[in-house]
Enzyme design. Structure first.
Site, mmCIF file in Angstrom:
data_model
loop_
_atom_site.group_PDB
_atom_site.id
_atom_site.type_symbol
_atom_site.label_atom_id
_atom_site.label_comp_id
_atom_site.label_asym_id
_atom_site.label_seq_id
_atom_site.Cartn_x
_atom_site.Cartn_y
_atom_site.Cartn_z
ATOM 1 N N CYS A 1 0.477 -0.886 -0.013
ATOM 2 C CA CYS A 1 0.117 0.096 0.047
ATOM 3 C C CYS A 1 0.941 1.379 0.414
ATOM 4 O O CYS A 1 1.436 1.409 -1.155
ATOM 5 C CB CYS A 1 -1.037 -0.162 1.522
ATOM 6 S SG CYS A 1 -1.858 1.104 0.910
ATOM 7 N N HIS B 1 -3.702 -5.933 0.620
ATOM 8 C CA HIS B 1 -3.118 -5.592 2.260
ATOM 9 C C HIS B 1 -3.141 -7.045 2.601
ATOM 10 O O HIS B 1 -3.873 -7.724 3.252
ATOM 11 C CB HIS B 1 -3.634 -5.269 2.937
ATOM 12 C CG HIS B 1 -3.802 -3.939 3.177
ATOM 13 N ND1 HIS B 1 -2.154 -2.802 3.902
ATOM 14 C CD2 HIS B 1 -4.434 -2.805 2.685
ATOM 15 C CE1 HIS B 1 -2.753 -1.140 3.597
ATOM 16 N NE2 HIS B 1 -3.678 -1.285 2.801
ATOM 17 N N GLU C 1 -0.970 -8.561 5.307
ATOM 18 C CA GLU C 1 -1.119 -8.866 6.631
ATOM 19 C C GLU C 1 -1.976 -9.370 7.565
ATOM 20 O O GLU C 1 -2.183 -9.330 8.342
ATOM 21 C CB GLU C 1 -0.196 -7.627 6.777
ATOM 22 C CG GLU C 1 -0.664 -6.480 7.560
ATOM 23 C CD GLU C 1 -0.608 -5.647 5.882
ATOM 24 O OE1 GLU C 1 -0.488 -6.421 4.402
ATOM 25 O OE2 GLU C 1 -0.993 -4.150 5.604
#
Lengths: 83, 232
Positions: free
Chosen positions: B89, B203, B205
């Site tokens: 990002c 994302h 994560e």
């Protein structure tokens, strides 16, 4: 010598400018007609000290290329004035 | 192999990243501070992570100020020596601004901040972050960005395609290419030509634990951690 640089950073013509498009589309709602296109960029004013106008121009050009504009998405132009 | 997660003023995915790398993956991980001019004890086997967030408030352009922070000069030399670097990002935006990855990320097509789960099509397995997937596999990951529309300069797209640098493209659940943000060629993530620098807007994560309802991102970290490419 003290100078003032007035810099305009604009989105590249070939790239879609969604902000400008949205503003253009809503001109009718404001009661303003006849607007064909809007493009929105940034104006940056810099105060600087340089030996002469040519040196000031070189410094501002470097600042634009390295930092203030991203040449992949933006173009820039500027004017140097004595402050 | 260890990970170093850089914290910039305005980073907000750094702790999520450290949690996934440290607690979920079980890797050695530490925070690195943006003001540091170097990081000690890292070899090209290790990986520097630029997390998501809004470094420097996205002032001027997303990633433009972070790109000149002291630690980024060390990250750039680390990458140039073959060290692994991944940006998620805002981290992707910083990598593009720094020139470690080609192209730039501009305002989404419809000028909206988009925060939602999207589908990605895995476009190559020839990278350390995609070797744990199958080519053409559709995975789901959240995106959360206003400046995620990937653009390149003239000829840039052909170079990416020629070198198999596109890692992920946005798609429908059925695999038809489609992007919410208007990205050129529906690009969601790329790597550099040398294949040691990776950037993506989605994302992983936030998609690496069953308790969060999505583990599609875990394979990315696992293959990166093991340093394994698929046998060809």
């Amino acid at each position: 010598m003290k100078f003032k640089a007035e810099i305009n950073v604009m989105p590249l013509k070939e790239l879609l400018d969604p902000q400008g498009k949205t503003v253009a589309r809503n001109m009718d709602h404001v009661g303003i007609s006849g607007i064909e296109d809007v493009r929105i960029g940034k104006r940056i004013e810099i105060a600087l000290d340089a030996p002469d106008e040519k040196a000031a121009e070189a410094l501002v050009d470097q600042a634009c290329k390295k930092f203030l504009a991203n040449m992949i998405m933006e173009s820039y132009s500027f004017e140097i004035k004595s402050a | 192999m260890k990970f170093g997660v850089v914290v910039f003023p305005g980073s907000n995915c750094d702790d999520d990243m450290i949690h996934v790398l440290g607690s979920v993956l079980g890797a050695e991980v530490e925070k690195l501070w943006h003001k540091d001019t170097q990081f000690e004890g890292y070899t090209p086997e290790d990986c520097i992570v630029l997390p998501g967030g809004f470094s420097y408030g996205d002032y001027l352009r997303a990633g433009a100020i972070a790109r000149y922070s002291p630690i980024m000069q060390a990250v750039i030399s680390f990458a140039n020596q073959g060290g692994k670097v991944i940006g998620i990002c805002n981290g992707f935006q910083i990598l593009c601004e720094s020139g470690l990855l080609p192209g730039a990320l501009v305002r989404n097509e419809h000028h909206k901040f988009i925060s939602k789960n999207v589908c990605l099509r895995v476009e190559t397995t020839d990278s350390l972050v995609t070797s744990g997937y199958q080519k053409g596999q559709i995975i789901k990951m959240p995106i959360a960005h206003a400046e995620g529309r990937y653009v390149t300069n003239e000829g840039g797209l052909a170079v990416l395609q020629k070198n198999d640098q596109v890692l992920f493209r946005y798609s429908t659940p059925e695999g038809a290419l489609f992007s919410e943000n208007g990205s050129t060629d529906n690009i969601a993530g790329i790597c550099n030509k040398e294949r040691n620098v990776f950037g993506m807007m989605p994302h992983p994560e936030r998609a690496s634990e069953a308790i969060l309802g999505n583990t599609d991102g875990l394979a990315l970290f696992q293959s990166l951690y093991k340093g394994e490419l698929q046998a060809t």
